[in-house]
Design an enzyme around this catalytic site. Structure first.
Site, PDB file in Angstrom:
ATOM      1  N   GLU A 267      45.884  11.833  64.259  1.00 37.17           N
ATOM      2  CA  GLU A 267      44.872  12.881  64.116  1.00 37.17           C
ATOM      3  C   GLU A 267      43.532  12.416  64.676  1.00 37.17           C
ATOM      4  OE1 GLU A 267      42.804  15.562  60.547  1.00 37.17           O
ATOM      5  OE2 GLU A 267      43.978  13.776  60.049  1.00 37.17           O
ATOM      6  N   LYS A 335      44.816  23.267  63.691  1.00 36.61           N
ATOM      7  CA  LYS A 335      45.043  23.184  62.249  1.00 36.61           C
ATOM      8  C   LYS A 335      44.612  24.471  61.560  1.00 36.61           C
ATOM      9  CE  LYS A 335      44.308  20.140  58.261  1.00 36.61           C
ATOM     10  NZ  LYS A 335      43.600  18.954  57.718  1.00 36.61           N
ATOM     11  N   CYS A 387      47.759  16.413  58.954  1.00 34.97           N
ATOM     12  CA  CYS A 387      47.276  15.810  57.713  1.00 34.97           C
ATOM     13  C   CYS A 387      47.720  16.586  56.474  1.00 34.97           C
ATOM     14  CB  CYS A 387      45.758  15.660  57.783  1.00 34.97           C
ATOM     15  SG  CYS A 387      45.069  14.573  56.502  1.00 34.97           S
TER      16      CYS A 387
END
Length: 512
Positions: A267, A335, A387
């Site tokens: 990430e 995301k 994540c």
């Protein structure tokens, strides 16, 4: 007699609730003592027997405070290290978070004692599991949700793991609450019948773990390399460190080109806007294509919206074998589920000026779409999650496709240092592989970087806090689990049936 008199005191029950709640943390990684989940839930149910609704709510709150106070105190690491606030304020924020989450367990206990006050089979085996499913849903949904420390995850290596590919982790939560309630009833009533039923219910799913819901595709086995850069969080967003960070990742990647089909960076490995890194990305893309490798990396992207303002995204992009890289390429993932205060700040205009904690680097992200197509790299299909998103089972399942070869999650858990938080995160990622019967590739900045097999097993991993590359062969799978087909719908039907039956039977009992 003295013990019986003591246990009837509300203060004693509140203290025991704290202890039973804290015991529940042992069920999760890195401890992995799965029976602790049953003991903890038994304590919650037993302590609320023969209590008034408000007393039960207080017991449920204390139980939750014990669980969340011990199980998520790792958030203190990031707040204390990067929040820029006095120590007492840091502690207060952690306590506040634990107290907020405990409201849901307090709600569960209070409503349970209000609607089903008698210590009966109806209460523990029918009402409690259904009500628990509802309150756990609320905890994972209200204010964007925080579905951390769900006891179903404790079974990733336990006897009930075979239930996950059929009905998902929440079904394991449901069954654990039912079994724990029956055990509590057997203990308090000194009756062997609830004990027998609990043992049978617990044993029934065990053979399911031997069902293989997938078919390996050995002809499509590839070599995968995941680069763990181990960049300190204190330096990660320092502009002066950008060039050094790029060198670390490139130098680790160069020897892998032409050898590994797929190379993965974690990430926001590239700590700059994508538009600013066009020369680097195009040069790297060309080199990868020349040598026949593909690369996936986390990066930050900013795009002009219709209001002539920039939306910033936490993004995954692809480079290498196949079509040349383009900034306009749709083969990317933005995301969707952002972390409050970490990636966006509620009441931004009010909170940001108050303290550095509310003004962390990269805390003004925009959301990507809820449903996004898989990443496609030279015939490899990847269902991606960044994540925190990997803990959202229903969202990962909604983005999953029948032709998905691998699940991919990239993360940066450097925020949480050497705490237990990254291990809990890792445990939840393993459950996604088990639910959907696909290998999961987990690339992180400083650990835990690993390859998870389609049955949730750890196939390969490298130590935390090391600058290292994990290289291994990974075989994709095909096939759909029942959970992949239906998601949580069967569980919600079961919850509705249990809830309806519990209410109906309770009303009938009151009439008589």
């Amino acid at each position: 007699m003295a013990f019986a008199s003591l246990i009837e005191r509300q203060r004693i029950r509140l203290l025991l609730a704290l202890l039973f709640g804290a015991c529940g943390t042992l069920a999760f990684s890195p401890y992995d003592v799965w029976p602790a989940a049953i003991i903890s839930l038994m304590g919650l149910q037993a302590l609320t027997f023969n209590r008034r609704p408000l007393q039960s709510a207080a017991i449920g709150f204390c139980w939750g405070f014990g669980l969340f106070g011990s199980g998520i105190n790792w958030v203190y690491v990031s707040i204390a290290t990067f929040g820029g606030m006095p120590g007492p304020v840091n502690i207060f924020l952690v306590v506040l978070l634990a107290a907020y989450l405990s409201l849901y367990t307090g709600l569960f206990a209070g409503v349970l004692s209000r609607l089903w006050p008698k210590t009966t089979w109806l209460r523990v085996a029918i009402a409690a599991p259904a009500l628990w499913q509802v309150t756990e849903f609320l905890r994972g949904w209200v204010l964007t949700g925080f579905p951390w420390l769900q006891f179903g995850y404790s079974q990733i290596d336990g006897p009930l793991k075979g239930l996950a590919p059929i009905m998902g982790v929440e079904a394991i939560n449901f069954l654990l609450m039912m079994v724990s309630g029956l055990l509590a009833l057997a203990l308090v009533k000194r009756n062997w019948r609830p004990l027998v039923v609990a043992v049978v219910l617990f044993a029934l799913p065990f053979p399911l773990r031997y069902i293989q819901w997938f078919t390996p595709q050995p002809e499509k086995t590839i070599q995968v390399s995941m680069v763990q850069g181990d960049i300190p969080q204190s330096l990660k967003w320092d502009g002066d460190q950008l060039l050094n960070t790029l060198k670390i990742y490139y130098n680790a990647t160069a020897p892998l080109m032409g050898k590994s089909s797929l190379i993965i960076w974690p990430e926001s490995a590239i700590t700059d806007l994508e538009i600013n890194q066009q020369p680097f990305l195009k040069a790297l893309d060309g080199e990868l294509r020349d040598k026949g490798s593909s690369l996936v990396t986390g990066i930050v992207d900013a795009r002009l919206n219709k209001q002539n303002r920039y939306d910033t995204y936490n993004t995954i992009i692809t480079l290498g074998k196949g079509a040349p890289y383009s900034y306009e390429s749709a083969d990317r993932y933005n995301k969707n589920h952002l972390v409050p205060f970490g990636e966006f700040v509620p009441l931004e205009s009010i909170l940001r000026p108050l303290a550095p904690f509310f003004d962390l680097p990269m805390s003004s992200f925009s959301r990507g779409p809820y449903i996004q197509p898989p990443l496609s790299l030279n015939g490899i299909q990847l269902t991606a999650a960044i994540c925190y998103e990997i803990i959202l089972g229903e969202q990962v399942r909604d983005n999953f496709r029948p032709d998905t070869d691998y699940l991919l999650t990239i993360s940066n858990d450097a925020w949480f240092g050497k705490s237990i938080g990254p291990w809990q995160h890792f445990q939840m990622a393993r459950m996604r592989a088990l639910e959907l019967a696909r290998p999961l590739l987990r690339s992180t900045n400083n650990g835990i970087t690993a390859v998870i097999g389609p049955q949730g097993e750890i196939q390969a991993m490298i130590p935390q806090f090391t600058r290292e590359v994990l290289t291994t062969n990974v075989t994709p799978t095909t096939g759909l689990t029942p959970y992949a087909r239906t998601g949580n719908w069967p569980l919600w039907v079961l919850t509705a049936l249990f809830g309806f039956a519990a209410v109906l039977m309770s009303l009938r009992a009151r009439k008589h």
